[in-house]
Write an enzyme that holds these catalytic residues in place. Structure first.
Site, PDB file in Angstrom:
ATOM      1  CD  GLN A  72      62.079 210.908 109.143  1.00  0.00           C
ATOM      2  OE1 GLN A  72      61.817 209.797 109.427  1.00  0.00           O
ATOM      3  NE2 GLN A  72      61.126 211.864 108.228  1.00  0.00           N
ATOM      4  CB  SER A  73      61.520 210.767 116.718  1.00  0.00           C
ATOM      5  OG  SER A  73      61.360 209.980 117.871  1.00  0.00           O
TER       6      SER A  73
END
Ligand SMILES: *Cc1c(COP(=O)(O)O)cnc(C)c1O
Length: 332
Positions: A72-73
């Site tokens: 989920q960067s």
């Protein structure tokens, strides 16, 4: 030097008071700097770093960017968007295994055209060199952006962010005593520190540590320190910092990176329902929760003007829908 950038966002980002929230903390005035609104494919603090990093890649004649992060960067999502704008190919090394359905930042990175490589337990770029060699065999010219975009070039974005804040405060006849923000890969903290030194300001930083793990065997304070000292040199400032000059509040990182706790969830709900602002479940939720805990226990002097630097991350909330889903009128 501080102007050699490729424009990716809309600046200055808004600065405003949290008027409803401030009522619950009469001893303080609370302001917010809206880097969630930088504009690059849902915004976030990485936009500022990428303006300088992408320029460096373009100037060097590279055609491919490689960077890394968690699944989920926000950094990877904004890098994918920046590459789309700059006409560069984008390869992302993301931790974990490929999920059946993409959501949040992962979904956006994919829509933005990035090539995604899933790297299991490695979420901080451990597999970068292997991929780079592979791509170079196919004649790609690869530019590696480090984990979180945190090096001196990325940090330049936050030196000019300090200048931006300084002007906004002056224009609205305001002063700020403390700046709270989530710190994780260190580039933002290093850049803000350098900016404060470079422009001779007296804002005090309270970075809230988000990730208790080290990065490639190095603690965050050390990474921040190295970028700062490199920055002093880069800016031709006759200055040198030691570890004792690097603040880092580690009171809120116990649950580990990416694990939202009950207090953080409640803080996200509180800010959303009092101010209409969405915090993210990994970084800004943790840091904002830390800030209000510190204010509630009056650990900083009363009557202080406090600024929360909202770093973005909103898209990750869709990956964390469960705790925000109601059953029998209660959040799960
Ligand atoms: C990356 C990130 C941070 C931390 O910034 P660093 O420069 O990596 O320390 C904070 N908040 C959000 C939403 C981020 O994506």
């Amino acid at each position: 030097m501080l102007t050699n950038k490729f424009n990716l966002g809309f600046f200055p980002t808004p600065l405003h008071e949290l008027q409803n929230m401030s009522k619950s903390f009469p001893a303080y005035s609370i302001f917010i700097k809206r880097d969630d609104l930088t504009g690059l494919a849902c915004g976030g603090n990485k936009t500022r770093k990428l303006e300088f990093l992408i320029k460096q890649a373009l100037d060097g004649g590279y055609n491919t960017i490689i960077t890394s992060g968690a699944q989920q960067s926000n950094h990877c999502r904004q890098t994918a968007a920046a590459c789309a704008m700059a006409g560069l190919k984008c390869h992302l090394l993301l931790g974990g295994d490929e999920p059946q359905t993409y959501t949040g930042n992962l979904l956006l990175s994919s829509i933005l055209g990035a090539q995604i490589h899933f790297t299991g337990n490695n979420r901080k770029g451990e597999d970068t060199l292997v991929l780079k060699k592979e791509l170079e065999k196919k004649n790609n010219r690869c530019f590696v952006i480090p984990y979180g975009g945190s090096n001196i070039i990325g940090a330049l974005g936050f030196i000019i962010a300090v200048k931006e804040l300084k002007k906004q405060l002056k224009d609205s006849d305001l002063t700020i005593d403390y700046i709270f923000f989530p710190s994780s890969s260190g580039g933002m903290q290093a850049g803000l520190t350098l900016g404060i030194e470079y422009y001779n300001l007296n804002y005090k930083l309270i970075p809230i540590n988000v990730d208790k793990d080290q990065t490639n065997g190095r603690p965050l304070e050390k990474i921040v320190l190295e970028i700062i000292n490199e920055g002093f040199n880069y800016l031709k400032m006759d200055k040198q910092f030691g570890l004792t000059n690097i603040p880092l509040n580690k009171d809120y990182d116990k649950d580990g990176y990416g694990n939202l706790n009950e207090n953080e969830k409640n803080t996200i709900l509180e800010l959303a329902q009092q101010e209409g602002i969405i915090l993210d479940p990994v970084y800004s939720g943790r840091a904002f929760n830390g800030m209000i805990d510190i204010l509630r226990s009056r650990k900083i002097p009363e009557k202080s003007n406090v600024l929360f630097w909202h770093t973005g991350g909103g898209p990750a909330i869709f990956e964390y829908s469960k705790p925000f889903t109601k059953e029998n009128g209660n959040y799960l």
